[in-house]
Scaffold this motif. Structure first.
Motif, mmCIF file in Angstrom:
data_model
loop_
_atom_site.group_PDB
_atom_site.id
_atom_site.type_symbol
_atom_site.label_atom_id
_atom_site.label_comp_id
_atom_site.label_asym_id
_atom_site.label_seq_id
_atom_site.Cartn_x
_atom_site.Cartn_y
_atom_site.Cartn_z
ATOM 1 N N UNK A 174 4.683 -126.773 -28.570
ATOM 2 C CA UNK A 174 3.421 -126.622 -29.307
ATOM 3 C C UNK A 174 3.030 -125.180 -29.598
ATOM 4 N N UNK A 175 3.714 -124.224 -28.962
ATOM 5 C CA UNK A 175 3.240 -122.839 -29.091
ATOM 6 C C UNK A 175 4.037 -121.969 -30.070
ATOM 7 N N UNK A 176 4.819 -122.614 -30.964
ATOM 8 C CA UNK A 176 5.538 -121.780 -31.932
ATOM 9 C C UNK A 176 4.517 -121.167 -32.896
ATOM 10 N N UNK A 177 4.919 -120.040 -33.485
ATOM 11 C CA UNK A 177 4.016 -119.371 -34.422
ATOM 12 C C UNK A 177 4.609 -119.338 -35.817
#
Ligand code: ZN
Lengths: 236, 371
Positions: B355-358
């Motif tokens: 969930x923390x990809x940018x």
């Protein structure tokens, strides 16, 4: 008392999202108050953290998306790139959950929280009148701040806007705020926008049948018109 | 802002999945890397919807894509595009097996809108989310074949648009993509925009140059072919450069004007277009020959250029290389290609992205999926 479209009267759980400063997500309940609040202060990593914050807030609150009545989006003012992440996330989440997306001014949330505290209340407590002027000042980057002037809280405990929001150089704040120039100001370097305050404000606006903000972001600044030189070549 | 619904298949609609025997995962793709807000839906390799909302008209007066204008337009176009795509595919959100989103490369602020929307939509619907590479997505578009044939690999892929000019060697769509070369300065599409402006033609330049070049002589002026000299080929065998070409055209036109002569717009356009097409295809076919790959796939908006297509057909036929050109609606930036690549990742059993990809404006092609 107003009703959200398609929402049962006895249920009003709101997911609140604001990325006008850092990234903040909360789950609030009209009667139960703040069920969860998760925030990251970093003002550059909105896209990275938004998913984790939403996921965490819902888990801590123990609320499934299907139990939500609405999503509240903080519409700024705030630096564009980050501000948009929260608004698009709120809109997309509301679309995915089949609930309305409600727009709430980010400065409204700051004023609501600050003035409620001055009245000796938590944001979750239903309130009453307070005559206490306040100027909310937040960082707008590029050596400018965003400001809005407030008169206090009305009989329903909701913040009363006098003027703004608008952008100005910090040195021009006295002139810009005019009659409110003598009012207490928030510190732009220390002003955080609480998603819990934003969510509880949305609950109270709804409860008292008040209008929400326009859904468009409060950019307060025209885009720079330098065309892109394209993405940088990809390194190997 | 203009919203268009690209027809899924001009020749009577996509074949039903059952007829293809490959139902496959139902995937919604979101693309916001430049100035098109794209939402597409595929089932396996079958195209169900391809909705594109472009902010191109808003950029016209600036002569190029303005990142902040593009990002603002993405925000406003997102929900309408999602609605339109679901309606067009006649599916509901709860039927989706996965959501895919472009996480890079592209304009950072624009990418962030798609990433924020995709994460929230995935969480609201409990759907797995795949963050994918835009450039590999262009290659992925080719699995959505109307004729039902499979994507044949390995292939060389030439991806050319206003935002990128890249040459790839694709051995496996989901885990073996190599960047052979790319532009070291302007994208080819930008060169078209700049030369069009020089000739007094409106934005976007590609279609305008193409239109006026039709009546010109491509051999009238010999414009330079960037990075094709032997000394350049040592370091930049597969790289492109268009800034020298743009400057050469500008100098030629200025000299002509200084001499009080009329500028032969059609000849300049045709000669410029020839120089671009020549260098693109010379390098692409060199890659096919060097790597022993008898296939070339074209992608990106420059595929709309008639001369690029014609020269590609000519050179490929001469070299015995099979040429693949997906329909234009799948070559310009779109969400269906992102959905198609997502469906390949799902079908191959890849885990969803964390969930923390940018948004990564310089995501390398070796990263097909952000993990
Ligand atoms: Zn592209």
């Amino acid at each position: 008392m107003g009703r959200l479209p398609g929402t049962a009267y006895d249920r009003c759980v709101i997911l609140a999202i604001d990325t006008s400063a850092g990234s903040a997500v909360a789950v609030v309940d009209r009667d139960g108050g703040v069920l969860a609040e998760c925030a990251v202060a970093d003002t550059r990593r909105h896209a990275e953290v938004i998913g984790t914050l939403i996921d965490e807030a819902l888990r801590v609150a123990g609320v499934a998306p299907s139990r939500l009545s609405a999503v509240a989006a903080g519409v700024g003012p705030g630096p564009f790139t980050g501000l948009r992440v929260g608004i698009v996330a709120a809109r997309a989440f509301a679309f995915g959950a089949g609930v309305p997306c409600l727009a709430v001014g980010s400065h409204d949330a700051v004023a609501f929280e600050r003035l409620s505290a001055e009245a000796g209340r938590d944001v979750a407590e239903a309130g009453g009148r307070l005559d206490a002027p306040l100027v909310v000042v937040t960082d707008a980057r590029r050596r400018e701040v965003a400001w809005s002037a407030w008169a206090g809280l009305d009989d329903d405990g909701l913040p009363v806007l006098l003027d703004g929001p608008a952008l100005v150089r910090p040195a021009g704040l006295d002139d810009a705020t005019g009659a409110s120039s003598g009012s207490p100001r928030t510190d732009p370097d220390a002003t955080v926008v609480s998603a819990a305050a934003l969510g509880m404000l949305a609950e109270r606006l709804f409860e008292h049948g008040r209008a929400f903000a326009a859904p468009e972001p409060l950019y307060l600044r025209e885009p720079d018109v330098t065309p892109s030189a394209g993405p940088k070549p990809v390194g190997r | 802002m203009t919203a268009t619904t690209a027809s899924p298949a001009p020749s009577g609609g996509p074949a039903p999945a059952s007829a293809r025997g490959d139902a496959g995962p139902l995937v919604l793709g979101i693309e916001t890397s430049c100035d098109e807000t794209g939402v597409g839906i595929v089932r396996g390799t079958t195209l169900l919807a391809n909705v594109i909302s472009s902010s191109m008209d808003e950029h016209a007066r600036y002569g190029g894509v303005v990142p902040e204008v593009a990002a603002r337009a993405h925000l406003e176009a997102m929900e309408p595009a999602l609605r339109a795509a679901l309606a067009e595919a006649d599916v509901t959100l709860d039927q989706l097996d996965a959501i895919a989103v472009t996480s890079g490369p592209g304009l950072a602020g624009a990418l962030m809108v798609g990433v924020g929307a995709a994460k929230a939509l995935a969480l609201a619907t409990g759907t797995p989310l795949y963050a994918v590479n835009h450039l590999v997505g262009h290659v992925g578009a080719d699995v959505l074949r109307e004729d039902g044939s499979d994507l044949e690999l390995p292939t060389i892929a030439l991806l050319v648009s206003g935002g990128h000019t890249s040459l790839l060697h694709v051995r496996d769509l989901v885990d073996d993509v190599e960047l052979l070369g790319e532009t070291i300065d302007d994208a080819a599409g930008e060169a078209f925009d700049k030369v069009a402006r020089l000739l007094g033609l409106p934005y976007p330049g590609g279609p305008q140059i193409d239109r006026v070049a039709a009546g010109g002589d491509p051999a009238a002026i010999r414009f330079p072919r960037g990075l094709t000299l032997p000394k350049d080929l040592v370091r930049h065998r597969y790289d492109f450069s268009f800034s020298g070409l743009k400057t050469a055209v500008a100098r030629w036109v200025e000299r002509r004007r200084d001499e009080g002569l009329e500028v032969p717009v059609a000849d300049v356009a045709a000669s410029f277009r020839e120089a671009v097409a020549d260098v693109l295809l010379t390098k692409a076919l060199a890659a096919c020959a060097d790597r022993g790959v008898p296939r070339l796939l074209l992608g990106g908006g420059v595929v709309a250029n008639a001369r690029v297509r014609a020269l590609a057909a000519e050179r490929c036929a001469a070299a015995g290389v099979e040429l693949r050109v997906p329909p234009l609606s799948l070559c310009t930036d779109n969400g269906a290609m992102i959905a198609a690549l997502g469906a390949q990742l799902v079908a191959r059993g890849h885990a969803p992205s964390p969930l923390d990809f940018g948004a990564d404006s310089t995501l390398p092609v070796t990263v097909v999926q952000a993990v």
